[in-house]
Design an enzyme around this catalytic site. Structure first.
Site: not given
Ligand code: BGP
Length: 454
Positions: A159, A350
């Site tokens: 991210e 995730e």
């Protein structure tokens, strides 16, 4: 759902502890959370959940759960404390982790950068200084050489949005800066260059390894699937006008297609970064996988004037924790949209649910509901439509130090007490039973237990 990776994801800063042990230096996140002032609970982040000392036990849980992949990240400041000198003891820790995983038949996925870089590098400008890019290239080479033949899956960046936007523009995450828009876009560009170099180093060491980076963001889904899917798709891949450094395409488009998207140049025309000749060739590596972290989202609808708008207040949508809406469809649409644009196989690096310990330790029924909804209804639906989803990794194995939320968050199948002894939650037993046969009928499994797992 056969022949997929079912696993968990963890991260160095959140899990390890051992902040200055065996030659590790301070990381940007150690520094950011050292006195608790940047953490909502006032807690310090120096201990993680003691994975540095308990990795064997934790890997034992991964095995016991029936999982076949663990994604973990390298603490850059453990391996290269000053950015350029190898700390063998630090590297040895990851060798032990990988060997333990392999001995238990669990596939490792190594994340090179899950937001914590050496503070030493931050002190000389962090991602604005090309030395940070050089250091990352070296890290990738060391990791690639060390784990050649042992590790096949690499995630270069986790991210990056939460570094650029949250860390360098909004000043919430480490390093807590509020840079100009132009400098923030330079951070984005430099992180992309770092990915490009790292990709090459990893492939140089092992041409067969599989590489991605974990893309993220709230998922836009159609309020009316028949008429608004195109609008949701466009919104999903749009640049962010105010959240500079956020957005999906500003990372994945240059890597996959070799250039920033058109709306990037239009929206940010007054503060574009310096893009040197040759930069795009370095960034444009192509990717083996779309890795994506999928959590929550919002609806897209047309208002009475026929204008597209974000829509957050749909009646009946449960906000399972503050700010997070329980919308299982986010999983299906994210997979569909990512595949449509990039045409790459996908691993969900995730997904998970946080209860902020609201339901009491161990009693986390809603996590089971979240897990079975995203699993079965949504991933299966996507796979049935031919979208190649090769794995799903849950955030997370064990509750941990959740960045600026401290120990308040609770994403794990396990929790822990004051001495970091692990405690299994209900969802632990649930996921274990499910993974014993991912082909089983989920409704029957629920009926059998009458919704209870002890
Ligand atoms: C992702 C991070 C994880 C973890 C998770 C929980 O953004 O990669 O490290 O923190 O989200 O999310 P949050 O803290 O935003 O609730």
């Amino acid at each position: 759902m056969k022949e997929m990776f079912f696993g968990a994801a963890i991260a160095s800063f959140q899990n390890e502890g051992g902040m200055l042990e065996d030659g590790k230096s301070l990381s940007s996140w150690d520094k950011h959370t050292l006195d608790g002032t940047n953490v909502s609970t006032g807690e310090k982040g120096d201990k993680g959940v003691d994975f540095y000392h308990r990795y064997k036990e934790d890997i034992g849980y991964v095995k016991d759960l029936g999982m076949n992949m663990l994604r973990f990240s390298i603490s850059w400041s453990r391996v290269l404390p000053d950015g350029f000198t190898l700390n063998q003891k630090g590297l040895d820790f990851y060798i032990k982790v990988v060997d333990e995983l392999l001995a238990k038949g669990i596939e490792p996925m190594i994340t090179l950068y899950h937001w914590d870089h050496p503070q030493f590098l931050e002190d000389i400008g962090g991602w604005l200084n090309h030395k940070t890019i050089e250091s990352f290239k070296l890290l990738a080479d060391i990791i690639g050489k060390t784990f050649k033949g042992k590790c096949k899956y690499y995630c270069t960046l986790n991210e990056p949005q939460n570094v650029s936007y949250e860390g360098y523009y909004a000043g919430v995450n480490a390093p807590g800066l509020k840079l100009s828009k132009k400098d923030t876009l330079q951070v984005v560009h430099n992180i992309l260059l770092a990915h490009g170099y790292a990709y090459r180093e990893l492939k140089k060491n092992d041409p067969n390894c599989k590489i991605g980076f974990a893309n993220c963001g709230w998922v836009a889904i159609p309020n009316d699937p028949k008429n608004e899917e195109e609008d949701a798709y466009n919104r999903f891949f749009e640049c962010e006008p105010n959240r500079i450094g956020d957005g999906r395409t500003i990372y994945q488009d240059p890597i996959v297609f070799g250039d920033y998207p058109k709306d990037y140049y239009e929206m940010y025309k007054d503060f574009l970064p310096e893009i040197k000749p040759g930069d795009m060739d370095i960034i444009h590596t192509g990717l083996d996988y779309t890795f994506c972290n999928i959590y929550s989202g919002f609806y897209i609808r047309k208002n009475e004037q026929g204008v597209r708008e974000d829509y957050n207040d749909k009646p009946g949508v449960l906000a399972y924790t503050p700010g997070y809406r329980f919308i299982p469809e986010v999983m299906y649409y994210a997979l569909k949209f990512f595949y449509r644009r990039y045409k790459l196989p996908i691993i969900i690096t995730e997904t998970g649910a946080n209860d902020f310990k609201a339901t009491g330790i161990g009693n986390d029924d809603y996590r089971r509901i979240y897990v079975d909804s995203v699993f079965l209804n949504q991933i299966k639906k996507a796979k049935d439509e031919g979208i190649p989803v090769d794995g799903v990794l849950f955030w997370t194995l064990i509750d941990n130090f959740e960045w600026t939320h401290g120990y308040d968050s609770s994403y794990g199948f396990l929790s822990f007490d004051k001495e970091f002894n692990r405690i299994k939650k209900k969802s632990y037993y649930w996921i274990k039973e499910y993974l014993s046969n991912p082909e089983q009928d989920i409704e029957l499994l629920c009926t059998k237990h009458n919704g209870r797992w002890e």
